[in-house]
Design an enzyme around this catalytic site. Sequence first.
Site, short mmCIF file in Angstrom:
data_model
loop_
_atom_site.label_atom_id
_atom_site.label_comp_id
_atom_site.label_asym_id
_atom_site.label_seq_id
_atom_site.Cartn_x
_atom_site.Cartn_y
_atom_site.Cartn_z
N ARG A 46 0.85 -1.19 0.00
CA ARG A 46 0.00 0.00 0.00
C ARG A 46 0.89 1.24 0.00
NH1 ARG A 46 -3.59 -2.63 -1.51
NH2 ARG A 46 -5.64 -2.97 -0.57
N HIS A 56 -0.85 0.04 -9.75
CA HIS A 56 -1.56 -0.86 -8.84
C HIS A 56 -2.16 -2.05 -9.62
CE1 HIS A 56 -3.82 -1.07 -4.76
NE2 HIS A 56 -3.68 -2.29 -5.28
P1 NDP Z 1 -2.25 -11.27 5.13
O1 NDP Z 1 -3.11 -10.65 6.16
O2 NDP Z 1 -2.52 -12.69 4.75
O3 NDP Z 1 -0.72 -11.19 5.57
C1 NDP Z 1 -0.19 -10.11 6.25
C2 NDP Z 1 1.19 -10.48 6.75
O4 NDP Z 1 1.81 -9.32 7.30
C3 NDP Z 1 1.17 -11.53 7.86
O5 NDP Z 1 2.25 -12.41 7.71
C4 NDP Z 1 1.35 -10.70 9.14
O6 NDP Z 1 1.99 -11.40 10.20
C5 NDP Z 1 2.27 -9.60 8.63
N1 NDP Z 1 2.18 -8.39 9.45
C6 NDP Z 1 1.10 -7.63 9.70
N2 NDP Z 1 1.44 -6.58 10.48
C7 NDP Z 1 2.76 -6.70 10.72
C8 NDP Z 1 3.69 -5.93 11.45
N3 NDP Z 1 3.33 -4.81 12.10
N4 NDP Z 1 4.97 -6.35 11.51
C9 NDP Z 1 5.34 -7.48 10.87
N5 NDP Z 1 4.51 -8.25 10.14
C10 NDP Z 1 3.23 -7.85 10.07
O7 NDP Z 1 -2.34 -10.34 3.85
P2 NDP Z 1 -2.17 -10.73 2.30
O8 NDP Z 1 -0.91 -11.50 2.15
O9 NDP Z 1 -3.41 -11.35 1.78
O10 NDP Z 1 -2.06 -9.29 1.62
C11 NDP Z 1 -1.04 -8.39 1.99
C12 NDP Z 1 -1.30 -7.01 1.38
O11 NDP Z 1 -0.99 -7.00 0.00
C13 NDP Z 1 -2.74 -6.52 1.43
O12 NDP Z 1 -3.07 -6.01 2.70
C14 NDP Z 1 -2.74 -5.45 0.36
O13 NDP Z 1 -2.44 -4.20 0.93
C15 NDP Z 1 -1.62 -5.86 -0.59
N6 NDP Z 1 -2.12 -6.22 -1.93
C16 NDP Z 1 -1.66 -5.52 -3.02
C17 NDP Z 1 -2.09 -5.84 -4.28
C18 NDP Z 1 -1.56 -5.13 -5.47
O14 NDP Z 1 -2.07 -5.33 -6.58
N7 NDP Z 1 -0.54 -4.31 -5.35
C19 NDP Z 1 -3.04 -6.94 -4.52
C20 NDP Z 1 -3.43 -7.62 -3.31
C21 NDP Z 1 -2.99 -7.26 -2.06
P3 NDP Z 1 1.29 -12.70 10.87
O15 NDP Z 1 1.33 -13.77 9.83
O16 NDP Z 1 2.16 -13.02 12.03
O17 NDP Z 1 -0.11 -12.27 11.23
C1 OXD Z 2 -6.00 -5.76 -2.92
C2 OXD Z 2 -5.42 -4.91 -3.93
O1 OXD Z 2 -5.93 -5.43 -1.74
O2 OXD Z 2 -5.77 -5.05 -5.13
O3 OXD Z 2 -6.56 -6.82 -3.29
O4 OXD Z 2 -4.57 -4.09 -3.62
#
Ligand code: NDP
Ligand code: OXD
Length: 308
Positions: free
Chosen positions: A223, A271
């Site tokens: 993000r 994006h």
């Molecule tokens: P998840 O919720 O499955 O994974 C999040 C990960 O981040 C987990 O491993 C979590 O740890 C870790 N985490 C959260 N907060 C912290 C912190 N403060 N310090 C360290 N680690 C942290 O999310 P997704 O993998 O499904 O998606 C991740 C992000 O990707 C989305 O939120 C979105 O913003 C972005 N995205 C972007 C897209 C694009 O086209 N550019 C498309 C889709 C998503 P733990 O496992 O221990 O909980």
């Molecule tokens: C998502 C994205 O969060 O597209 O799925 O960024």
Amino acid sequence: MAILLIRQDGKTPQWLNAFKSQASQIECFDYNEPHPKETITMALVWKQPHGLFEQYKNLKCVASMGAGVDFIFEDPSFHQELLMTRVVDPLLITDMEEFVTAQVYAYMKGLYQYHSQQSLSLWQQNPYLRKKDITIGIMGMGVLGSATAKALSVQGFNVLGWSNSKKQIEGITTYEKVDLNLFLEKTNVLVCLLPLTPDTNGILNESLFSKLPRGAYLIHVARGPHLVGEDLIQSIDKGQMCGAAIDVFPTEPLDTKSPFWGHSKIHITPHCASISSPESVVAQIVVNYNRLTSHQPLLNQVDTLKGY
Ligand code: NDP
Ligand code: OXD
């Protein structure tokens, strides 16, 4: 009972068509058209205008059209009695794995540099990196981060992962939250796949970049507000970072006046790392809508206390 679709980027018709072809029995309305507010029990949203949820007295669940839910938490009209869900989808996962992999290879082989050279009709071979020269560190080892780490590891890359809680994934060295510095000092290609929360906002800053080996590269696909843009530019100018591929921005579309556009070492995409496919995602929304109706636990429910 009905579903309300709230997004304002012109993509609502694709989602309505997917509902029409997969679940024509479910009533779905476009927020931008007149609709009976009292029938709405589920809102399916992407970057909705803030303040709307309280107008829907029978609303029970807010479902994100994507994996991220930051824009729901940021809405003051979202309250703790509402359920929240997000997308976990096989296409979204493979699209992300492929996008990050493509960016890693483009960096390794210097493909962006050849693109610039072409605009100058410049025929010049440059040195390039091999897999053994790279350690990829993934911040955020959730659904997308873990899958991307595995996809890269299977291709022979050395991959590290960092997340709140420690993970056990074969072939990948993982670090928990307190070990951020250990993770950073070994990473020379940093991939951000964290959710946006108060804890991660601005995490990609000068102090963090200074802990990476000199000349590291950033692939940012999470993000916009994770990244402090001026810090990245300064770190590149000082040689601490050698460049970046950035897919996400605090304001999208990225302002035409942004210094990122003209920077030769910053590569911008709009994006598009992984875009939710309505045809694929609507199936899980339908399942959840039916679960909501029959008071069953929802799939992919977000822990609103945890915040992602
Ligand atoms: P998840 O919720 O499955 O994974 C999040 C990960 O981040 C987990 O491993 C979590 O740890 C870790 N985490 C959260 N907060 C912290 C912190 N403060 N310090 C360290 N680690 C942290 O999310 P997704 O993998 O499904 O998606 C991740 C992000 O990707 C989305 O939120 C979105 O913003 C972005 N995205 C972007 C897209 C694009 O086209 N550019 C498309 C889709 C998503 P733990 O496992 O221990 O909980
Ligand atoms: C998502 C994205 O969060 O597209 O799925 O960024």
